[in-house]
Each structure stands twice: as structure tokens, then as C-alpha cells.
Design an enzyme around this catalytic site. Structure first.
Site, PDB file in Angstrom:
ATOM      1  N   ASP A   1      29.790  20.920  -7.268  1.00 31.87           N
ATOM      2  CA  ASP A   1      30.101  19.627  -7.386  1.00 31.87           C
ATOM      3  C   ASP A   1      31.582  19.952  -7.672  1.00 31.87           C
ATOM      4  OD1 ASP A   1      29.980  16.613  -9.702  1.00 31.87           O
ATOM      5  OD2 ASP A   1      30.718  16.934  -7.598  1.00 31.87           O
TER       6      ASP A   1
ATOM      7  N   LYS B   1      35.683  20.619  -2.842  1.00 35.66           N
ATOM      8  CA  LYS B   1      34.841  20.546  -1.626  1.00 35.66           C
ATOM      9  C   LYS B   1      34.955  21.659  -0.692  1.00 35.66           C
ATOM     10  CE  LYS B   1      33.805  17.281  -4.131  1.00 35.66           C
ATOM     11  NZ  LYS B   1      33.006  17.687  -5.248  1.00 35.66           N
TER      12      LYS B   1
ATOM     13  N   ASP C   1      26.888  17.968  -4.060  1.00 32.29           N
ATOM     14  CA  ASP C   1      27.359  16.541  -4.164  1.00 32.29           C
ATOM     15  C   ASP C   1      28.558  16.102  -3.141  1.00 32.29           C
ATOM     16  OD1 ASP C   1      29.105  14.406  -6.610  1.00 32.29           O
ATOM     17  OD2 ASP C   1      27.469  13.812  -5.244  1.00 32.29           O
ATOM     18  N   ASN C   2      28.367  15.028  -2.812  1.00 32.57           N
ATOM     19  CA  ASN C   2      29.738  14.592  -2.026  1.00 32.57           C
ATOM     20  C   ASN C   2      29.829  15.072  -0.355  1.00 32.57           C
ATOM     21  OD1 ASN C   2      31.335  15.254  -5.031  1.00 32.57           O
ATOM     22  ND2 ASN C   2      31.254  13.226  -4.222  1.00 32.57           N
TER      23      ASN C   2
ATOM     24  N   GLU D   1      29.471   7.402  -6.448  1.00 34.24           N
ATOM     25  CA  GLU D   1      29.518   6.909  -8.030  1.00 34.24           C
ATOM     26  C   GLU D   1      30.142   5.587  -8.077  1.00 34.24           C
ATOM     27  OE1 GLU D   1      30.058   9.942  -7.035  1.00 34.24           O
ATOM     28  OE2 GLU D   1      31.856  10.864  -7.957  1.00 34.24           O
TER      29      GLU D   1
HETATM   30  C1  LIG Z   1      38.151  27.270  -7.801  1.00 32.95           C
HETATM   31  C2  LIG Z   1      36.749  27.102  -7.712  1.00 32.95           C
HETATM   32  C3  LIG Z   1      36.636  26.424  -9.133  1.00 32.95           C
HETATM   33  N1  LIG Z   1      36.175  26.884 -10.062  1.00 32.95           N
HETATM   34  C4  LIG Z   1      36.041  26.252 -11.294  1.00 32.95           C
HETATM   35  N2  LIG Z   1      35.995  25.027 -11.513  1.00 32.95           N
HETATM   36  C5  LIG Z   1      36.521  24.286 -10.467  1.00 32.95           C
HETATM   37  C6  LIG Z   1      36.908  24.888  -9.322  1.00 32.95           C
HETATM   38  N3  LIG Z   1      37.290  23.772  -8.293  1.00 32.95           N
HETATM   39  C7  LIG Z   1      37.122  22.812  -9.096  1.00 32.95           C
HETATM   40  N4  LIG Z   1      36.992  22.962 -10.360  1.00 32.95           N
HETATM   41  C8  LIG Z   1      36.692  22.017 -11.187  1.00 32.95           C
HETATM   42  O1  LIG Z   1      35.570  21.098 -10.605  1.00 32.95           O
HETATM   43  C9  LIG Z   1      35.904  19.648 -11.107  1.00 32.95           C
HETATM   44  C10 LIG Z   1      36.449  19.301  -9.548  1.00 32.95           C
HETATM   45  C11 LIG Z   1      35.796  18.369  -8.729  1.00 32.95           C
HETATM   46  C12 LIG Z   1      36.141  17.874  -7.464  1.00 32.95           C
HETATM   47  N5  LIG Z   1      35.323  16.735  -7.119  1.00 32.95           N
HETATM   48  C13 LIG Z   1      36.099  15.941  -6.492  1.00 32.95           C
HETATM   49  O2  LIG Z   1      36.943  16.145  -5.716  1.00 32.95           O
HETATM   50  C14 LIG Z   1      35.233  14.446  -6.279  1.00 32.95           C
HETATM   51  C15 LIG Z   1      35.983  13.408  -5.638  1.00 32.95           C
HETATM   52  C16 LIG Z   1      35.215  12.314  -5.562  1.00 32.95           C
HETATM   53  C17 LIG Z   1      36.007  11.133  -4.680  1.00 32.95           C
HETATM   54  C18 LIG Z   1      37.231  11.044  -5.334  1.00 32.95           C
HETATM   55  C19 LIG Z   1      38.053   9.962  -4.802  1.00 32.95           C
HETATM   56  C20 LIG Z   1      37.431   9.099  -3.942  1.00 32.95           C
HETATM   57  F1  LIG Z   1      38.104   8.014  -3.337  1.00 32.95           F
HETATM   58  C21 LIG Z   1      36.195   9.275  -3.473  1.00 32.95           C
HETATM   59  C22 LIG Z   1      35.555  10.131  -3.942  1.00 32.95           C
HETATM   60  C23 LIG Z   1      34.019  12.272  -5.903  1.00 32.95           C
HETATM   61  C24 LIG Z   1      33.338  13.045  -6.435  1.00 32.95           C
HETATM   62  O3  LIG Z   1      32.021  12.944  -6.776  1.00 32.95           O
HETATM   63  C25 LIG Z   1      33.803  14.440  -6.615  1.00 32.95           C
HETATM   64  O4  LIG Z   1      32.910  15.426  -7.040  1.00 32.95           O
HETATM   65  C26 LIG Z   1      37.133  19.908 -11.955  1.00 32.95           C
HETATM   66  O5  LIG Z   1      36.743  19.818 -13.083  1.00 32.95           O
HETATM   67  C27 LIG Z   1      37.822  20.986 -11.379  1.00 32.95           C
HETATM   68  O6  LIG Z   1      38.582  21.541 -12.422  1.00 32.95           O
HETATM   69 MG   LIG Z   2      31.029  15.054  -7.045  1.00 28.76          MG
END
Ligand SMILES: CCc1ncnc2c1ncn2[C@@H]1O[C@H](/C=C/CNC(=O)c2cc(-c3ccc(F)cc3)cc(O)c2O)[C@@H](O)[C@H]1O
Ligand SMILES: [Mg+2]
Length: 214
Positions: free
Chosen positions: A141, A144, A169-170, A199
Site C-alpha cells: 500500500d 504504486k 491495495d489500489n 476509501e
Molecule cells: C520507497 C518505497 C517506500 N518505502 C517506505 N515507505 C513508503 C515508500 N513509498 C511510500 N511510502 C509510504 O507509504 C505511504 C504512501 C502511500 C501511497 N498511497 C497512495 O498514493 C494512495 C493514494 C490514493 C488516492 C489518492 C488520491 C485519489 F484521488 C485517489 C486515490 C488512495 C490510496 O489508498 C493510496 O494508498 C506514505 O506513508 C509513504 O511515506
Molecule cells: Mg492505499
């Protein structure tokens, strides 16, 4: 505005959820994100699908990539059997700090190890640092475009075994096209799509469950 969105979410949990009661923490976050301000938690539409896969696998070792505020960390950890462990990886220290407090409010800190850092850096160190030979369950999650490189890394590090279950997810919104193409066409995975909703919205999204065949 002094507080960040994650900090406002944490305040809502501390105000509305009962300490030591994971279900009330989940309900407080879902209420806040549905009625006050949206946040990217797996949420209460996809959450029950996550719950059912975790319960079916009943993992001894589980990995979560992308802790964010710890909502799915709490959902997973509350279902783990005694002695089972969840490792969750988060590279943003501010998010990790909020997640630690939300996990603690749920009383699940003894089942969860939150590791701060990038998944690509951490995955190769997991065996030596945590004495884990393989994961029964992995929840993806995080960013992406990191899903595919990270499962290839898990394969290369020998952290998946026959029967290991990946849940992503997603896969529709925002979407993970390269990952989906790989797990749906690789002979090494048996993949299945669970349709649901993004969500707290009426938009389509879903989870992809992929079983590693070894
Ligand atoms: C380097 C690798 C790596 N290592 C360790 N931690 C990492 C990492 N890369 C990322 N993180 C952390 O993970 C989380 C990011 C998650 C990213 N998730 C979405 O972007 C997302 C977006 C929508 C959505 C947004 C807008 C919309 F309009 C529609 C849908 C919905 C969803 O459920 C979503 O999960 C943050 O805490 C990052 O700090
Ligand atoms: Mg997600």
C-alpha cells in the site's frame, strides 16, 4: 494550521477511541475520514476484504509496505494469533511517529514492528535483522510504482515461499498497471481481483490477491 492531517487524525483517535480497543480505533479513523477529512487509509469498504484474507492466511509472519498512519497496520495486527509478528515499513518519519501512537492506542505495539526507511533498502536486511526466513502475508500500500520492484526484490531475497499471499491495495485507483500485468501473467502467481470502492468514496477500486506458487 499547526497540525498536519495525520496529526489531526491521531487527535480524533485519542479523543474518540478506547485505549486497547482496536475496533474503536478503526471506527474513529473511518468516521473522521468519511465525515471530516479524507485520507488514504484502506478504509471500511476494502477493509473487510483485507480482514478476510488475513484471517484465511492466519500469518505467523506478515509484512506491510507503506504504514502511513497505521490504519491497516491495526486492521491486520488485531487479527494475528499470539506469537505472530507484523513488520510495517514507512520512510516518512512524521507519518511513522503518528502511526506508532495509533498502533499503541490500539494496544497492538507488541505484535507490530514499525521500521523507518525505504522498502528497497529494508527488504534485503529483513532476514538478518529480524530472523525471518519468509513472509506468509504481504500487504502492499505504498507508492504504486514500487509494488512491482518490491515483490521482485522479495522473490530475489528468498522472502516468499510456496503459498505466500500478496494483497495489493489500489490496483484500480490510483492503479498499478505494471504490477497487475506481472502478477496476472506470471506462471509464479495465482491472482484474483476483489472489486470494491476507493476509501470513503463511490469510485471503483479493488484489491488484488496473488498467491506465490514457488
Ligand atoms: C520507497 C518505497 C517506500 N518505502 C517506505 N515507505 C513508503 C515508500 N513509498 C511510500 N511510502 C509510504 O507509504 C505511504 C504512501 C502511500 C501511497 N498511497 C497512495 O498514493 C494512495 C493514494 C490514493 C488516492 C489518492 C488520491 C485519489 F484521488 C485517489 C486515490 C488512495 C490510496 O489508498 C493510496 O494508498 C506514505 O506513508 C509513504 O511515506
Ligand atoms: Mg492505499
Amino acid at each position: 494550521t499547526g497540525l498536519s492531517r495525520p496529526q489531526r487524525m491521531l487527535k480524533a483517535v485519542q479523543k474518540n477511541a478506547t485505549k486497547g480497543d482496536p475496533q474503536s480505533v478503526i471506527a474513529a479513523i473511518d468516521y473522521y475520514c468519511r465525515h471530516k477529512e479524507w485520507a488514504m487509509n484502506v478504509g471500511d469498504d476494502k477493509g473487510p476484504i483485507l480482514d478476510s484474507v488475513v484471517s484465511e492466511v492466519n500469518p505467523s509472519t506478515a509484512l506491510e509496505l507503506g504504514t502511513y498512519c497505521g490504519y491497516s497496520t491495526v486492521r491486520i495486527a488485531r487479527l494475528l494469533s499470539p506469537g505472530s509478528k507484523l513488520i510495517t515499513v514507512e520512510f516518512n518519519p512524521a507519518y511513522a511517529a503518528v502511526a506508532r501512537q495509533i498502533i499503541a492506542h490500539a494496544g497492538l505495539q507488541n505484535k507490530v514492528t514499525l521500521v523507518e526507511g525505504g522498502s528497497g533498502d529494508l527488504i534485503p536486511k529483513i532476514k538478518e535483522q529480524f530472523g525471518i526466513t519468509s513472509f506468509d502475508f504481504v500487504f502492499l500500500d505504498h507508492w504504486k510504482d514500487r509494488y512491482l520492484p518490491d515483490i521482485k526484490l522479495l522473490e530475489d531475497c528468498g522472502l516468499l515461499k510456496k503459498g505466500s499471499v500478496l494483497l495489493a491495495d489500489n490496483v484500480i485507483c490510483p492503479g498499478t498497471p505494471e504490477y497487475l500485468e506481472y502478477v496476472r501473467n506470471s506462471p509464479r502467481y495465482k491472482s484474483q481481483y476483489f472489486q470494491s470502492y476507493l476509501e470513503y468514496t463511490k469510485a471503483e477500486d479493488g484489491l488484488e490477491k496473488s498467491v506465490f506458487l514457488g
